[in-house]
Design an enzyme around this catalytic site. Structure first.
Site, PDB file in Angstrom:
ATOM      1  N   GLY A 190      55.428  32.155  36.073  1.00  0.00           N
ATOM      2  CA  GLY A 190      55.075  33.463  35.500  1.00  0.00           C
ATOM      3  C   GLY A 190      55.969  34.611  35.931  1.00  0.00           C
ATOM      4  O   GLY A 190      56.155  35.577  35.204  1.00  0.00           O
TER       5      GLY A 190
ATOM      6  N   GLU B  83      55.297  38.309  42.538  1.00  0.00           N
ATOM      7  CA  GLU B  83      54.262  37.684  41.698  1.00  0.00           C
ATOM      8  C   GLU B  83      54.205  38.365  40.334  1.00  0.00           C
ATOM      9  O   GLU B  83      54.489  39.561  40.212  1.00  0.00           O
ATOM     10  CB  GLU B  83      52.899  37.841  42.380  1.00  0.00           C
ATOM     11  CG  GLU B  83      52.395  36.586  43.060  1.00  0.00           C
ATOM     12  CD  GLU B  83      51.918  35.522  42.073  1.00  0.00           C
ATOM     13  OE1 GLU B  83      52.410  35.457  40.925  1.00  0.00           O
ATOM     14  OE2 GLU B  83      51.045  34.745  42.458  1.00  0.00           O
ATOM     15  N   ASP B  84      53.795  37.616  39.329  1.00  0.00           N
ATOM     16  CA  ASP B  84      53.593  38.217  38.016  1.00  0.00           C
ATOM     17  C   ASP B  84      52.310  39.041  37.997  1.00  0.00           C
ATOM     18  O   ASP B  84      52.294  40.175  37.557  1.00  0.00           O
ATOM     19  CB  ASP B  84      53.583  37.138  36.914  1.00  0.00           C
ATOM     20  CG  ASP B  84      52.584  36.006  37.164  1.00  0.00           C
ATOM     21  OD1 ASP B  84      51.967  35.948  38.251  1.00  0.00           O
ATOM     22  OD2 ASP B  84      52.424  35.160  36.262  1.00  0.00           O
TER      23      ASP B  84
ATOM     24  N   ASP C  64      45.163  38.461  40.406  1.00  0.00           N
ATOM     25  CA  ASP C  64      43.853  38.488  39.760  1.00  0.00           C
ATOM     26  C   ASP C  64      42.801  38.363  40.870  1.00  0.00           C
ATOM     27  O   ASP C  64      42.487  39.346  41.542  1.00  0.00           O
ATOM     28  CB  ASP C  64      43.849  37.327  38.748  1.00  0.00           C
ATOM     29  CG  ASP C  64      42.602  37.218  37.898  1.00  0.00           C
ATOM     30  OD1 ASP C  64      41.657  37.985  38.111  1.00  0.00           O
ATOM     31  OD2 ASP C  64      42.553  36.347  37.020  1.00  0.00           O
TER      32      ASP C  64
ATOM     33  N   LYS D 175      44.839  43.275  38.832  1.00  0.00           N
ATOM     34  CA  LYS D 175      43.521  43.550  38.246  1.00  0.00           C
ATOM     35  C   LYS D 175      42.646  44.046  39.400  1.00  0.00           C
ATOM     36  O   LYS D 175      42.021  43.234  40.098  1.00  0.00           O
ATOM     37  CB  LYS D 175      42.935  42.281  37.621  1.00  0.00           C
ATOM     38  CG  LYS D 175      43.760  41.718  36.458  1.00  0.00           C
ATOM     39  CD  LYS D 175      43.120  40.454  35.875  1.00  0.00           C
ATOM     40  CE  LYS D 175      44.019  39.783  34.854  1.00  0.00           C
ATOM     41  NZ  LYS D 175      43.484  38.480  34.382  1.00  0.00           N
TER      42      LYS D 175
HETATM   43  P1  IMP Z   1      44.814  34.584  41.202  1.00  0.00           P
HETATM   44  O1  IMP Z   1      45.081  33.425  42.109  1.00  0.00           O
HETATM   45  O2  IMP Z   1      43.395  34.564  40.657  1.00  0.00           O
HETATM   46  O3  IMP Z   1      45.167  35.930  41.800  1.00  0.00           O
HETATM   47  O4  IMP Z   1      45.682  34.370  39.905  1.00  0.00           O
HETATM   48  C1  IMP Z   1      47.026  34.487  39.952  1.00  0.00           C
HETATM   49  C2  IMP Z   1      47.737  33.591  38.954  1.00  0.00           C
HETATM   50  O5  IMP Z   1      46.937  33.284  37.818  1.00  0.00           O
HETATM   51  C3  IMP Z   1      48.937  34.350  38.447  1.00  0.00           C
HETATM   52  O6  IMP Z   1      50.086  34.040  39.205  1.00  0.00           O
HETATM   53  C4  IMP Z   1      49.030  33.912  37.015  1.00  0.00           C
HETATM   54  O7  IMP Z   1      49.869  32.777  36.915  1.00  0.00           O
HETATM   55  C5  IMP Z   1      47.632  33.523  36.618  1.00  0.00           C
HETATM   56  N1  IMP Z   1      46.949  34.624  35.871  1.00  0.00           N
HETATM   57  C6  IMP Z   1      46.043  35.506  36.349  1.00  0.00           C
HETATM   58  N2  IMP Z   1      45.649  36.368  35.405  1.00  0.00           N
HETATM   59  C7  IMP Z   1      46.336  36.041  34.292  1.00  0.00           C
HETATM   60  C8  IMP Z   1      46.389  36.598  32.948  1.00  0.00           C
HETATM   61  O8  IMP Z   1      45.710  37.583  32.580  1.00  0.00           O
HETATM   62  N3  IMP Z   1      47.233  35.980  32.094  1.00  0.00           N
HETATM   63  C9  IMP Z   1      48.013  34.905  32.428  1.00  0.00           C
HETATM   64  N4  IMP Z   1      48.006  34.366  33.667  1.00  0.00           N
HETATM   65  C10 IMP Z   1      47.180  34.932  34.584  1.00  0.00           C
HETATM   66 MG    MG Z   2      50.460  31.195  35.173  1.00  0.00          MG
END
Ligand code: IMP
Ligand code: MG
Length: 180
Positions: free
Chosen positions: A50, A104-105, A108, A136
């Site tokens: 990402g 990081e992209d 979340d 977010k």
């Molecule tokens: P986390 O571990 O919940 O913080 O999620 C992080 C990873 O989930 C990111 O590096 C993204 O690859 C993916 N991700 C989280 N939210 C989105 C979204 O809205 N669209 C696409 N990928 C997402």
């Molecule tokens: Mg992803």
């Protein structure tokens, strides 16, 4: 920019390319301010897949020597986090004793950066900074400090500029949001 369809879902325009560029300019300025006058040669850690576009945009703007290392983690299936983060590709080079700027992209739930923080400490990183294109804030509930955040968004699912929905959508230069 118009509505796009990926697999079974439709997405509508959300953040135009120009806005993405100006927020990356601002966040790169902050990174430059922190590292330009130091002797440090930090490692940029591109979190595949990402973060690939964001990493290249950040790199172009940095005015100090840096290295590039990649890794790949995955937790997302479809449009939500599984909570179970797996390292799909180990670090592509040794980072022990180095300052690592994680690129990081999107942050979340924060599960991915918690796992990354753990991996980097285990591998002997000297210092860890977190840089993300998107956050977010209503969902993020972890304690890890986010040093550089380019943009904050609502709790919704987005694609484009590297971000995917089941591997599609990464190639769009604008960011799109899931249509309600
Ligand atoms: P986390 O571990 O919940 O913080 O999620 C992080 C990873 O989930 C990111 O590096 C993204 O690859 C993916 N991700 C989280 N939210 C989105 C979204 O809205 N669209 C696409 N990928 C997402
Ligand atoms: Mg992803």
């Amino acid at each position: 920019m118009e509505r796009i369809t990926l697999h079974d879902k439709s997405f509508v325009p959300y953040i135009p390319y120009e806005k993405i560029m100006s927020s990356i300019d601002a966040v790169a300025d902050k990174i430059n301010a922190d590292f330009k006058d130091t002797d440090e040669i930090p490692v940029l850690l591109c979190v595949l897949n990402g973060s690939i576009m964001f990493t290249s945009e950040i790199m172009k703007r940095l005015e100090f020597d840096c290295e590039l290392v990649s890794t790949r983690l995955s937790s997302y299936t479809g449009t939500s986090s599984s909570g179970n983060v797996k390292q799909a590709l180990g670090l592509t080079a040794d980072i022990s004793g180095k300052t690592v700027i994680v690129i990081e992209d999107i942050v979340d739930t924060g599960n991915t950066i918690v796992e990354l923080d753990h991996i980097l400490k285990e591998k002997g990183a000297k210092d860890i900074r977190m840089c993300t294109m998107l956050l977010k804030p209503d969902v993020y509930d972890k304690d890890i400090r986010l040093d550089y955040v380019a943009m904050e968004i609502d709790n919704s699912f987005i694609v484009g500029f590297g971000l995917d929905y089941n591997q599609l959508g990464r190639n769009y230069k604008d960011i799109y949001i899931l249509e309600k």
